[in-house]
Design a protein around this motif. Structure first.
Motif, PDB file in Angstrom:
ATOM      1  N   SER A   6     111.182 146.002  61.819  1.00 29.14           N
ATOM      2  CA  SER A   6     112.222 145.768  60.796  1.00 29.14           C
ATOM      3  C   SER A   6     111.668 146.044  59.401  1.00 29.14           C
ATOM      4  N   GLU A   7     110.459 145.590  59.179  1.00 27.42           N
ATOM      5  CA  GLU A   7     109.799 145.820  57.879  1.00 27.42           C
ATOM      6  C   GLU A   7     109.575 147.309  57.654  1.00 27.42           C
ATOM      7  N   PHE A   8     109.170 148.017  58.721  1.00 31.63           N
ATOM      8  CA  PHE A   8     108.946 149.453  58.602  1.00 31.63           C
ATOM      9  C   PHE A   8     110.253 150.173  58.267  1.00 31.63           C
ATOM     10  N   LYS A  19     111.987 156.465  43.923  1.00 29.46           N
ATOM     11  CA  LYS A  19     111.013 157.503  43.629  1.00 29.46           C
ATOM     12  C   LYS A  19     109.659 156.911  43.257  1.00 29.46           C
ATOM     13  N   ASN A  20     109.620 155.683  42.833  1.00 28.94           N
ATOM     14  CA  ASN A  20     108.385 155.020  42.417  1.00 28.94           C
ATOM     15  C   ASN A  20     107.786 154.162  43.547  1.00 28.94           C
ATOM     16  N   PHE A  21     108.176 154.446  44.745  1.00 26.82           N
ATOM     17  CA  PHE A  21     107.708 153.658  45.890  1.00 26.82           C
ATOM     18  C   PHE A  21     106.214 153.860  46.056  1.00 26.82           C
ATOM     19  N   ASP A  22     105.508 152.751  46.331  1.00 26.56           N
ATOM     20  CA  ASP A  22     104.044 152.789  46.501  1.00 26.56           C
ATOM     21  C   ASP A  22     103.734 152.972  47.996  1.00 26.56           C
ATOM     22  N   PRO A  23     103.133 154.115  48.410  1.00 24.57           N
ATOM     23  CA  PRO A  23     102.836 154.365  49.817  1.00 24.57           C
ATOM     24  C   PRO A  23     101.823 153.366  50.398  1.00 24.57           C
ATOM     25  N   SER A  24     101.084 152.670  49.555  1.00 28.28           N
ATOM     26  CA  SER A  24     100.121 151.695  50.073  1.00 28.28           C
ATOM     27  C   SER A  24     100.831 150.558  50.807  1.00 28.28           C
ATOM     28  N   ASN A  25     102.100 150.328  50.465  1.00 28.72           N
ATOM     29  CA  ASN A  25     102.877 149.304  51.199  1.00 28.72           C
ATOM     30  C   ASN A  25     103.016 149.697  52.678  1.00 28.72           C
ATOM     31  N   ILE A  26     103.259 150.984  52.926  1.00 37.51           N
ATOM     32  CA  ILE A  26     103.388 151.447  54.310  1.00 37.51           C
ATOM     33  C   ILE A  26     102.018 151.411  54.985  1.00 37.51           C
ATOM     34  N   GLU A  27     100.942 151.749  54.235  1.00 36.43           N
ATOM     35  CA  GLU A  27      99.600 151.693  54.806  1.00 36.43           C
ATOM     36  C   GLU A  27      99.238 150.266  55.207  1.00 36.43           C
ATOM     37  N   ASP A  28      99.613 149.313  54.348  1.00 30.17           N
ATOM     38  CA  ASP A  28      99.373 147.907  54.694  1.00 30.17           C
ATOM     39  C   ASP A  28     100.144 147.521  55.963  1.00 30.17           C
ATOM     40  N   LEU A  29     101.368 148.006  56.052  1.00 30.40           N
ATOM     41  CA  LEU A  29     102.187 147.717  57.235  1.00 30.40           C
ATOM     42  C   LEU A  29     101.580 148.378  58.479  1.00 30.40           C
ATOM     43  N   MET A  30     101.040 149.596  58.323  1.00 28.88           N
ATOM     44  CA  MET A  30     100.409 150.288  59.448  1.00 28.88           C
ATOM     45  C   MET A  30      99.177 149.509  59.927  1.00 28.88           C
ATOM     46  N   LYS A  31      98.413 148.905  59.005  1.00 31.80           N
ATOM     47  CA  LYS A  31      97.266 148.080  59.376  1.00 31.80           C
ATOM     48  C   LYS A  31      97.740 146.863  60.170  1.00 31.80           C
ATOM     49  N   LEU A  32      98.869 146.292  59.728  1.00 33.03           N
ATOM     50  CA  LEU A  32      99.439 145.161  60.473  1.00 33.03           C
ATOM     51  C   LEU A  32      99.869 145.601  61.885  1.00 33.03           C
ATOM     52  N   PHE A  33     100.453 146.814  61.995  1.00 32.70           N
ATOM     53  CA  PHE A  33     100.802 147.362  63.307  1.00 32.70           C
ATOM     54  C   PHE A  33      99.551 147.479  64.186  1.00 32.70           C
ATOM     55  N   GLU A  34      98.470 147.993  63.577  1.00 32.06           N
ATOM     56  CA  GLU A  34      97.233 148.163  64.317  1.00 32.06           C
ATOM     57  C   GLU A  34      96.690 146.824  64.800  1.00 32.06           C
ATOM     58  N   ILE A  35      96.692 145.833  63.899  1.00 35.74           N
ATOM     59  CA  ILE A  35      96.212 144.488  64.272  1.00 35.74           C
ATOM     60  C   ILE A  35      97.079 143.908  65.386  1.00 35.74           C
ATOM     61  N   GLU A  36      98.382 144.056  65.268  1.00 35.41           N
ATOM     62  CA  GLU A  36      99.305 143.535  66.274  1.00 35.41           C
ATOM     63  C   GLU A  36      99.098 144.244  67.621  1.00 35.41           C
ATOM     64  N   SER A  37      98.827 145.549  67.578  1.00 33.27           N
ATOM     65  CA  SER A  37      98.570 146.309  68.808  1.00 33.27           C
ATOM     66  C   SER A  37      97.310 145.805  69.494  1.00 33.27           C
ATOM     67  N   TYR A  38      96.234 145.574  68.693  1.00 25.71           N
ATOM     68  CA  TYR A  38      95.001 145.050  69.276  1.00 25.71           C
ATOM     69  C   TYR A  38      95.212 143.663  69.883  1.00 25.71           C
ATOM     70  N   LYS A  39      95.994 142.833  69.196  1.00 23.11           N
ATOM     71  CA  LYS A  39      96.285 141.498  69.736  1.00 23.11           C
ATOM     72  C   LYS A  39      97.022 141.605  71.072  1.00 23.11           C
ATOM     73  N   ALA A  40      98.024 142.501  71.118  1.00 21.19           N
ATOM     74  CA  ALA A  40      98.801 142.682  72.348  1.00 21.19           C
ATOM     75  C   ALA A  40      97.903 143.212  73.463  1.00 21.19           C
ATOM     76  N   TRP A  41      97.019 144.146  73.074  1.00 24.68           N
ATOM     77  CA  TRP A  41      96.093 144.709  74.071  1.00 24.68           C
ATOM     78  C   TRP A  41      95.151 143.632  74.603  1.00 24.68           C
ATOM     79  N   ALA A  42      94.604 142.814  73.693  1.00 26.81           N
ATOM     80  CA  ALA A  42      93.691 141.738  74.098  1.00 26.81           C
ATOM     81  C   ALA A  42      94.426 140.723  74.988  1.00 26.81           C
ATOM     82  N   ALA A  43      95.661 140.408  74.604  1.00 28.71           N
ATOM     83  CA  ALA A  43      96.449 139.464  75.403  1.00 28.71           C
ATOM     84  C   ALA A  43      96.719 140.035  76.797  1.00 28.71           C
TER      85      ALA A  43
END
Length: 147
Positions: A6-8, A19-43
């Motif tokens: 939903s956030e993505f 037009k002034n959107f900061d792409p680092s917001n999406i990068e931060d969200l992608m890091k959260l996706f990565e962390i969530e994926s690792y958690k799901a994988w570990a689980a």
């Protein structure tokens, strides 16, 4: 994972409109996706390890049950084998006893037949001797025996 999607979606819409959107917001969200994926994988790995342990435990229980059933069957087989062997020995002993009795009976019958034969021969000799004596007496007295 749903809140991240939903956030993505929200950030994607914002990036298209602002037009002034900061792409680092999406990068931060992608890091959260990565962390969530690792958690799901570990689980998922943890869940898989638990299932493997449960499967191993079930397998050990099944092997234990199979071992106990096989041991019980082997015990029953041994008892049956011992019983059959005991019965065979008893039957063999009975047959040996019967054969021994028959052999003894045969020996007794052989002895009885020998004794009867000897008595018959003696009786025949005695009869012949008596006949001969009677015949000699008749000859010496000039009388003839009526037979």
């Amino acid at each position: 994972m749903e809140p991240l999607l939903s956030e993505f979606t929200f950030l994607s819409d914002q990036a298209l409109q602002d037009k002034n959107f900061d792409p680092s917001n999406i990068e931060d969200l992608m890091k959260l996706f990565e962390i969530e994926s690792y958690k799901a994988w570990a689980a998922m790995e943890l869940e898989q390890e638990e299932e493997v342990k449960e499967a191993e435990t079930s397998m050990q229980q099944a092997e234990g049950y199979l071992d106990s059933v096989m041991e019980a069957a082997m015990d029953e087989f041994r008892r049956l084998e011992e019983e059959m062997e005991r019965m065979a020995r008893a039957e063999l002993k009975d047959l040996e006893d019967t054969a021994d009795k028959a052999r003894k009976m045969g020996n007794l019958m052989e002895k009885a037949a020998a004794i009867a034969s000897k008595k018959y021969v003696e009786a025949a000799l005695n009869s012949a001797t008596a006949s001969m004596k009677s015949a000699w007496k008749g000859l010496s007295s000039k009388k003839v025996h009526p037979s």
